[in-house]
Design an enzyme around this catalytic site. Structure first.
Site, PDB file in Angstrom:
ATOM      1  CB  ALA A 116      -0.937  -0.025   1.202  1.00  0.00           C
ATOM      2  CG  HIS A 117      -1.097   4.936   0.917  1.00  0.00           C
ATOM      3  ND1 HIS A 117      -0.791   5.651   2.048  1.00  0.00           N
ATOM      4  CD2 HIS A 117      -2.309   4.401   1.144  1.00  0.00           C
ATOM      5  CE1 HIS A 117      -1.777   5.573   2.926  1.00  0.00           C
ATOM      6  NE2 HIS A 117      -2.714   4.792   2.403  1.00  0.00           N
ATOM      7  CG  ASN A 118       3.006   7.376   1.911  1.00  0.00           C
ATOM      8  OD1 ASN A 118       1.860   7.566   1.478  1.00  0.00           O
ATOM      9  ND2 ASN A 118       3.978   8.246   1.750  1.00  0.00           N
TER      10      ASN A 118
END
Length: 355
Positions: free
Chosen positions: A243-245
């Site tokens: 997922a993001h980051n």
């Protein structure tokens, strides 16, 4: 290839006829004449007596008596690490196929300001966007899409139908297998008073460093801001979602169907088995091992520890809990019997008091 030549290649000790010819590699339980195989797991030692292989790579520490159980003429190659030696033979006798690609296919659509360095090969129906750059000797296979401002390093292999979204950066010698999507939007939505969700713009990118391998149908989301970062030497199996980051440290390996939620940081040399789930905003220490189907609900801060279960606990503790759970049906029956016995005793006591 003669067995004596393989012995020289592996710097191994030859036991048996070095003139035997081998043509193929095979598993020890399936090998036939003309095959070379290996033994590294003691569970497979029983096949030494029955294998039809022409040659077997074994450990230098394997007892001599175990080599004499097979009546067929077999050559043995004694090495320090049978598995690594077998990989070396595999690469020699059966080099990887399916990586041949040269030139630029006429159906490829390449932006005028894209830069393809020397030796780059581009397959059929590939799209390379504006200001994209592909490094020397990289191969972009059929149907893949490199969006605007994507950077791919040297000697990369981008297999068919990979999508790399705008501005993402891919390092040198990276391998990305078919169906992977790099830089899809992170899962960011803000709840509204009217019960709807408003999309949060995903403005960051994905950075994949050198010598990373991404399995088929993996999805790696771009950061909301900044970078989703896959560091040097990471290996992802098929169907992994990042997922993001998220940050994944150097030389970490992650097996299929694992999902890592947003902003989680995974250390280096971590091993994550299949179908593991990690919640967001936690940290995993270096060299941690997380066993299959575990659910990680908080940070794991003990470097080198092994975890299992849901929620994930240290392995030994989880095994003790599992053993206790398996005894619950018998314990419940025992409690029932004790209750019945207690009730009977209470009735007897009341009868005695009533006299």
């Amino acid at each position: 290839m003669k067995v004596k030549d393989i012995a020289t290649l592996l710097h191994g000790n030859l036991v048996g006829d070095g003139e035997i010819e081998v043509e193929r590699v095979a598993k020890i339980e399936e090998a036939v004449a003309g095959d070379i195989t290996f033994l590294s797991n003691p569970k497979y030692e029983r096949y030494l007596a029955t294998t039809s292989a022409s040659a077997v790579i074994v450990s230098k520490d394997l007892e001599e008596r175990k080599l004499n159980g097979n009546r067929r003429r077999i050559a043995f190659l004694k090495v320090d690490d049978p598995y690594q030696s077998f990989l070396q033979v595999l690469e020699t006798l059966q080099p990887p196929s399916g990586v041949e690609l040269s030139g630029i296919h006429p159906t490829a659509v390449i932006a005028a300001d894209a830069v393809l360095e020397s030796g780059v090969a581009v397959g059929a129906h590939v799209v390379v966007g504006r200001k994209a750059r592909v490094g020397k000797s990289s191969k972009i296979f059929h149907g893949s899409v490199l969006a605007d401002e994507v950077v791919v390093g040297e000697d990369a292999l981008i297999y068919p139908h990979v999508t790399i979204r705008d501005r993402c950066r891919i390092g040198n010698r990276v391998i990305i297998h078919s169906g992977a999507v790099i830089g899809s939007d992170g899962f960011g939505f803000a709840f509204q008073k009217d019960g709807t969700y408003k999309k949060i713009p995903q403005l960051g990118i994905v950075v994949i460093e050198d010598d990373v391998e991404i399995g088929a149908n993996c999805t790696i989301d771009r950061a909301t801001l900044g970078e989703t970062l896959i560091k040097h030497g990471v290996k992802l199996d098929n169907l992994v979602h990042v997922a993001h980051n998220v940050v994944i440290g150097e030389n970490t390996v992650i097996a299929a169907q694992t999902g890592i939620s947003g902003s989680t940081k995974v250390g280096k040399n971590v091993v994550i088995a299949g179908q593991v789930g990690l919640v967001g905003h936690i940290e995993i220490a270096d060299k941690v091992v997380i066993l299959a189907q575990s659910g990680v609900s908080k940070s794991l801060t003990k470097s080198g520890a092994k975890y299992f279960g849901y929620p994930a606990k240290e392995h030994k503790s989880a095994l003790r809990l599992e053993a206790a759970l398996r005894q619950l049906p018998e314990l419940l029956q025992e409690v029932k019997r004790l209750r019945e016995k207690l009730t009977s005793l209470e009735k007897q006591l009341e009868n005695v008091k009533g006299r």
